[in-house]
Design a protein around this motif. Sequence first.
Motif, PDB file in Angstrom:
ATOM      1  N   SER A  90      25.499 -31.929  85.859  1.00 16.65           N
ATOM      2  CA  SER A  90      24.908 -33.076  85.173  1.00 16.65           C
ATOM      3  C   SER A  90      23.461 -32.828  84.760  1.00 16.65           C
ATOM      4  O   SER A  90      22.868 -33.618  84.056  1.00 16.65           O
ATOM      5  CB  SER A  90      24.986 -34.299  86.082  1.00 16.65           C
ATOM      6  OG  SER A  90      24.543 -33.949  87.375  1.00 16.65           O
ATOM      7  N   PHE A  91      22.880 -31.713  85.198  1.00 20.00           N
ATOM      8  CA  PHE A  91      21.495 -31.428  84.829  1.00 20.00           C
ATOM      9  C   PHE A  91      21.373 -30.792  83.440  1.00 20.00           C
ATOM     10  O   PHE A  91      20.299 -30.698  82.889  1.00 20.00           O
ATOM     11  CB  PHE A  91      20.848 -30.474  85.834  1.00 20.00           C
ATOM     12  CG  PHE A  91      20.427 -31.158  87.092  1.00 20.00           C
ATOM     13  CD1 PHE A  91      20.572 -32.534  87.234  1.00 20.00           C
ATOM     14  CD2 PHE A  91      19.888 -30.431  88.137  1.00 20.00           C
ATOM     15  CE1 PHE A  91      20.188 -33.162  88.394  1.00 20.00           C
ATOM     16  CE2 PHE A  91      19.494 -31.065  89.307  1.00 20.00           C
ATOM     17  CZ  PHE A  91      19.650 -32.428  89.427  1.00 20.00           C
ATOM     18  N   MET A  92      22.491 -30.318  82.919  1.00 18.01           N
ATOM     19  CA  MET A  92      22.418 -29.648  81.618  1.00 18.01           C
ATOM     20  C   MET A  92      22.091 -30.657  80.532  1.00 18.01           C
ATOM     21  O   MET A  92      22.543 -31.791  80.583  1.00 18.01           O
ATOM     22  CB  MET A  92      23.784 -29.065  81.281  1.00 18.01           C
ATOM     23  CG  MET A  92      24.176 -27.891  82.120  1.00 18.01           C
ATOM     24  SD  MET A  92      25.871 -27.462  81.700  1.00 18.01           S
ATOM     25  CE  MET A  92      25.803 -25.717  81.962  1.00 18.01           C
ATOM     26  N   ASP A  93      21.330 -30.211  79.539  1.00 19.07           N
ATOM     27  CA  ASP A  93      21.120 -31.145  78.436  1.00 19.07           C
ATOM     28  C   ASP A  93      22.336 -31.080  77.505  1.00 19.07           C
ATOM     29  O   ASP A  93      23.172 -30.185  77.585  1.00 19.07           O
ATOM     30  CB  ASP A  93      19.798 -30.851  77.702  1.00 19.07           C
ATOM     31  CG  ASP A  93      19.785 -29.501  77.034  1.00 19.07           C
ATOM     32  OD1 ASP A  93      20.805 -29.142  76.429  1.00 19.07           O
ATOM     33  OD2 ASP A  93      18.755 -28.807  77.110  1.00 19.07           O
ATOM     34  N   GLN A  94      22.395 -32.066  76.636  1.00 22.05           N
ATOM     35  CA  GLN A  94      23.550 -32.245  75.770  1.00 22.05           C
ATOM     36  C   GLN A  94      23.917 -30.958  75.024  1.00 22.05           C
ATOM     37  O   GLN A  94      25.063 -30.514  75.018  1.00 22.05           O
ATOM     38  CB  GLN A  94      23.223 -33.359  74.764  1.00 22.05           C
ATOM     39  CG  GLN A  94      24.427 -33.889  74.021  1.00 22.05           C
ATOM     40  CD  GLN A  94      25.367 -34.613  74.979  1.00 22.05           C
ATOM     41  OE1 GLN A  94      24.928 -35.175  75.956  1.00 22.05           O
ATOM     42  NE2 GLN A  94      26.648 -34.574  74.693  1.00 22.05           N
ATOM     43  N   HIS A  95      22.898 -30.358  74.452  1.00 21.92           N
ATOM     44  CA  HIS A  95      23.070 -29.169  73.629  1.00 21.92           C
ATOM     45  C   HIS A  95      23.719 -28.043  74.429  1.00 21.92           C
ATOM     46  O   HIS A  95      24.701 -27.432  74.020  1.00 21.92           O
ATOM     47  CB  HIS A  95      21.684 -28.761  73.116  1.00 21.92           C
ATOM     48  CG  HIS A  95      21.675 -27.501  72.330  1.00 21.92           C
ATOM     49  ND1 HIS A  95      22.445 -27.312  71.213  1.00 21.92           N
ATOM     50  CD2 HIS A  95      20.986 -26.345  72.517  1.00 21.92           C
ATOM     51  CE1 HIS A  95      22.228 -26.110  70.743  1.00 21.92           C
ATOM     52  NE2 HIS A  95      21.352 -25.498  71.513  1.00 21.92           N
ATOM     53  N   GLU A  96      23.132 -27.810  75.604  1.00 18.78           N
ATOM     54  CA  GLU A  96      23.606 -26.720  76.441  1.00 18.78           C
ATOM     55  C   GLU A  96      25.026 -26.995  76.931  1.00 18.78           C
ATOM     56  O   GLU A  96      25.887 -26.126  76.923  1.00 18.78           O
ATOM     57  CB  GLU A  96      22.658 -26.544  77.634  1.00 18.78           C
ATOM     58  CG  GLU A  96      22.980 -25.341  78.492  1.00 18.78           C
ATOM     59  CD  GLU A  96      22.013 -25.211  79.661  1.00 18.78           C
ATOM     60  OE1 GLU A  96      21.174 -26.113  79.823  1.00 18.78           O
ATOM     61  OE2 GLU A  96      22.116 -24.225  80.403  1.00 18.78           O
ATOM     62  N   ARG A  97      25.259 -28.252  77.338  1.00 17.66           N
ATOM     63  CA  ARG A  97      26.566 -28.590  77.875  1.00 17.66           C
ATOM     64  C   ARG A  97      27.650 -28.417  76.810  1.00 17.66           C
ATOM     65  O   ARG A  97      28.711 -27.878  77.065  1.00 17.66           O
ATOM     66  CB  ARG A  97      26.564 -30.019  78.422  1.00 17.66           C
ATOM     67  CG  ARG A  97      27.735 -30.263  79.358  1.00 17.66           C
ATOM     68  CD  ARG A  97      27.954 -31.706  79.648  1.00 17.66           C
ATOM     69  NE  ARG A  97      26.858 -32.268  80.438  1.00 17.66           N
ATOM     70  CZ  ARG A  97      26.846 -33.528  80.838  1.00 17.66           C
ATOM     71  NH1 ARG A  97      27.804 -34.355  80.515  1.00 17.66           N
ATOM     72  NH2 ARG A  97      25.829 -33.978  81.545  1.00 17.66           N
ATOM     73  N   ASN A  98      27.341 -28.890  75.594  1.00 19.45           N
ATOM     74  CA  ASN A  98      28.316 -28.733  74.517  1.00 19.45           C
ATOM     75  C   ASN A  98      28.634 -27.271  74.267  1.00 19.45           C
ATOM     76  O   ASN A  98      29.791 -26.902  74.085  1.00 19.45           O
ATOM     77  CB  ASN A  98      27.794 -29.374  73.226  1.00 19.45           C
ATOM     78  CG  ASN A  98      27.839 -30.886  73.324  1.00 19.45           C
ATOM     79  OD1 ASN A  98      28.526 -31.422  74.198  1.00 19.45           O
ATOM     80  ND2 ASN A  98      27.105 -31.554  72.458  1.00 19.45           N
TER      81      ASN A  98
ATOM     82  N   ASP B 139      15.062 -23.001  80.469  1.00 21.00           N
ATOM     83  CA  ASP B 139      15.448 -23.653  79.226  1.00 21.00           C
ATOM     84  C   ASP B 139      16.374 -22.770  78.381  1.00 21.00           C
ATOM     85  O   ASP B 139      16.070 -21.629  78.056  1.00 21.00           O
ATOM     86  CB  ASP B 139      14.178 -23.998  78.453  1.00 21.00           C
ATOM     87  CG  ASP B 139      14.487 -24.628  77.131  1.00 21.00           C
ATOM     88  OD1 ASP B 139      15.018 -25.755  77.145  1.00 21.00           O
ATOM     89  OD2 ASP B 139      14.233 -23.992  76.103  1.00 21.00           O
TER      90      ASP B 139
END
Lengths: 503, 356
Positions: A90-98, B139
């Motif tokens: 759940s820590f991933m941001d949207q971009h990374e998760r997608n 990041d």
Amino acid sequence: MKHDLGSLLKENFGFSEFREGQKEVITDVLEGEDVLGILPTGTGKSLCYQLPAKILGGTTLVVSPLISLMVDQVKQLKASGYKAVTAVNSFMDQHERNAVLRNLHKYSLVYISPEMLQTDWLQNRLNRMHVNLFVIDEAHCISQWGHEFRTDYLKLHKTIENLGHPTVMALSATATPDVQRDIMEKLRLPHMKKRIYPMDKQNISFAVEECTSPEEKTDRIVQLLKKNQAPTMIYFSSRQWAEKVSFELRDRLKQRVAFYHGGMEQTDRMLVQQQFMNNQLDVICCTSAFGMGVDKKDIRIVIHFHLPPQLESFIQEVGRAGRDGGAAFSLLLFTRQDHYLPQRLIQSELPGKNDLQQVFSFLTKKQGEKVPEDDVMVERFELSESQWNFIKFQLEEEGALQDGKLIGVTPELIQEIHRFLEERWIYKHNKLNEMLKWIHASECRREALYKPFQDMIRKPTVPCCDVCDFSIGDLSFQEERQTYDTFSWEDRLKLIFKQGAGL
Amino acid sequence: MFDHVVLTCVDRFRGERTVSGIYHLLTGKRSSQTLQDAKGYELDTLFGIYPSLKRESLEKRVQPLIRDGLIQINEQSFPSITSEGARRLSSFPIQELTYFDGMVWHDVIPTFVRRVYLMLQMMANTNAGIDHYVPIVDDFGTQNWVRTVHHQFQDKLPKMVESMYEEIHHLLKEHPSLQAELFVHRLTGGGVIGMTIDQLKREFDLNIEDVELMLQHTHYYLFLESKKKKDRYPVLHLCTKGLDATHLITRSARKTYQYIQQGLSMQEIMNLRRLKKSTIQDHIVESALIIPDFSITSFLSEEDVREINKMGSQMNTKKLKQIYEALDGKYDYFELRLALAKGQHVIKEGMTQDEA
């Protein structure tokens, strides 16, 4: 299908032989058998699924209880050259998760938290992939923590079913026979093959000392570490204490001391870990958040400043010492007042009887309605998050809470939950009592510590314990160390870039 | 250094803003009030230079300044500088923070910093023959960026490593030495692990806020110098690629601005966007602040703008209430804010003309 495991090991991981238990567990899953592996800390549990993941192809799913642990493991794997690995959290941001989810089928090893696993879209995604191996890391969470704050661990059996029952591997470093049974029961896999290996550490000497105050504990540590210089971990039950003592040690010792706990900023946490791995630090004052996933082989001393809430935690934490096989030492310090600390911890995990009564008299009036949001309930009844989780999960389990709606909160049900709560209280207190019994025992500490877990205790290769033949005064660790601390910025920059000679 | 920044803010705010105003300025709050303050009180270089500042830390650091008589707090809890404070302010070695340019760059500095730290780790590790390591920057985007650079310049890497060392060394030689120490001790690479903020604080006997601000100042310094001098600092310049000055205008304000450019009235925009009048007015003020050639004649005549600004400078204040009263309520508050925002550019342009 027969595999030459030895050469596969060499080829993929560069090791020339297996550690105890690895080969057996791996062979089991390659033959399609569900297996419960109890392998002591420091024996390379993760290799047990990393190698089959390579051999089996498709996807190996690893359920892991702590996000920080997952992220650490993925980082280490990547750093060691194992690239087809990711952690969905759940820590991933949207971009990374997608990006990760789009390519999920391309990863051979996917780490995932149990909560994440319960989301529909992820289950759908997984259903369209070939999950060949389903791994439950730290499987004791089902029993030890499950009822309180890892409720989603108890739903794993449904996920396994939904995935068409891939081969299951449940791993733990510490599980008594009771817990082992519990794991198989909760997974609904009564016929799992059991691979249990002794967890007693033959290269660790044990000592327990009573102090009259926290100050005396600190003095004792100073005294010990003035004489001994080697990688050391000191465990605390709270962040504040870890920080406080680290500052004092820094002032009173010549060693390099830092603190580590879950409340630190991500970058700083990683830096401290890396410094310790890299021998730029000698002593780490930490909470139990440190250690999992940190595989430093040459830790010589593990000190407990506070009492862990149960023997299992203690065994795991002590097991971080001496992974290279060299002599190591465990010291537990306690004061009489410390007995209340774990007790308070238990109180914050489980709701009290009164809490339960109040919550239920409120919920009974809400029949047919939606349960208020978690934070509303937590605030309204002054519960801790895990206390409310406990109640909510019980309601779900008993079928009184479906799709967020309350149905059939009956007096019988309430009574049942009360009964279960009582059982948990007793269980937790028994655990604590075992710990207390151990520190006050007059028999051999090694025997008393490992007896609940295995029949035979092996003979130690070092002095045994302070009851038998060991005296702290005999301890003498003196290790060489490099230090960059006094460098000017120019020297340090040169060192980083390997410029110039003589550095 | 942090004290100096706070004193500067207090001084420029002239007792007309609270400590909260300073907090919003340093953390870069995107409200038209904060933007207007930054411009109006000529504090735009400090806008958003310390996004991670905690409100409590600021409060805590203000207390000793009051105790030591450097600032005083009036009955409305507005801080102002004392003569002792002013003396302290003028004795500060100003070159230690000249590179801050927050209003223009605060948005892109974090990206630059992540690139530099990770690229440096990659290069130093390659150089030291360390193939496997944990990246110092988590990041995702930055990792991709560095990976791309690595692929693109594979055969030039040894040269670049050499250059990066030389660039940083050269730049830091010209920089205050304490700031150079902090920056280099924070770096990770070549088998050396950087220090945490807490470790830096203890090692150099500083406050957390000073450590963070000094690092930040060094980041601005490296950024601005390498952005400017591509040939002198090619590797660092690479890290500034694609990072351009921000026209600090919120997306929502930009939309309003575009409607106004299309000739819509305030009422029409309100209906169209379903926003309150005050919000649209905020947008208009924000646009006037940021976009120098934004024409506001449909709201205020040039004469009005002049009158309001003249009153402001006569009374030597930016306080709307005082100007409002002095002009007998002839203009409403929106008109006053708009005029002052517009006046900003007129004054600035006037100044540059004089200087030229």
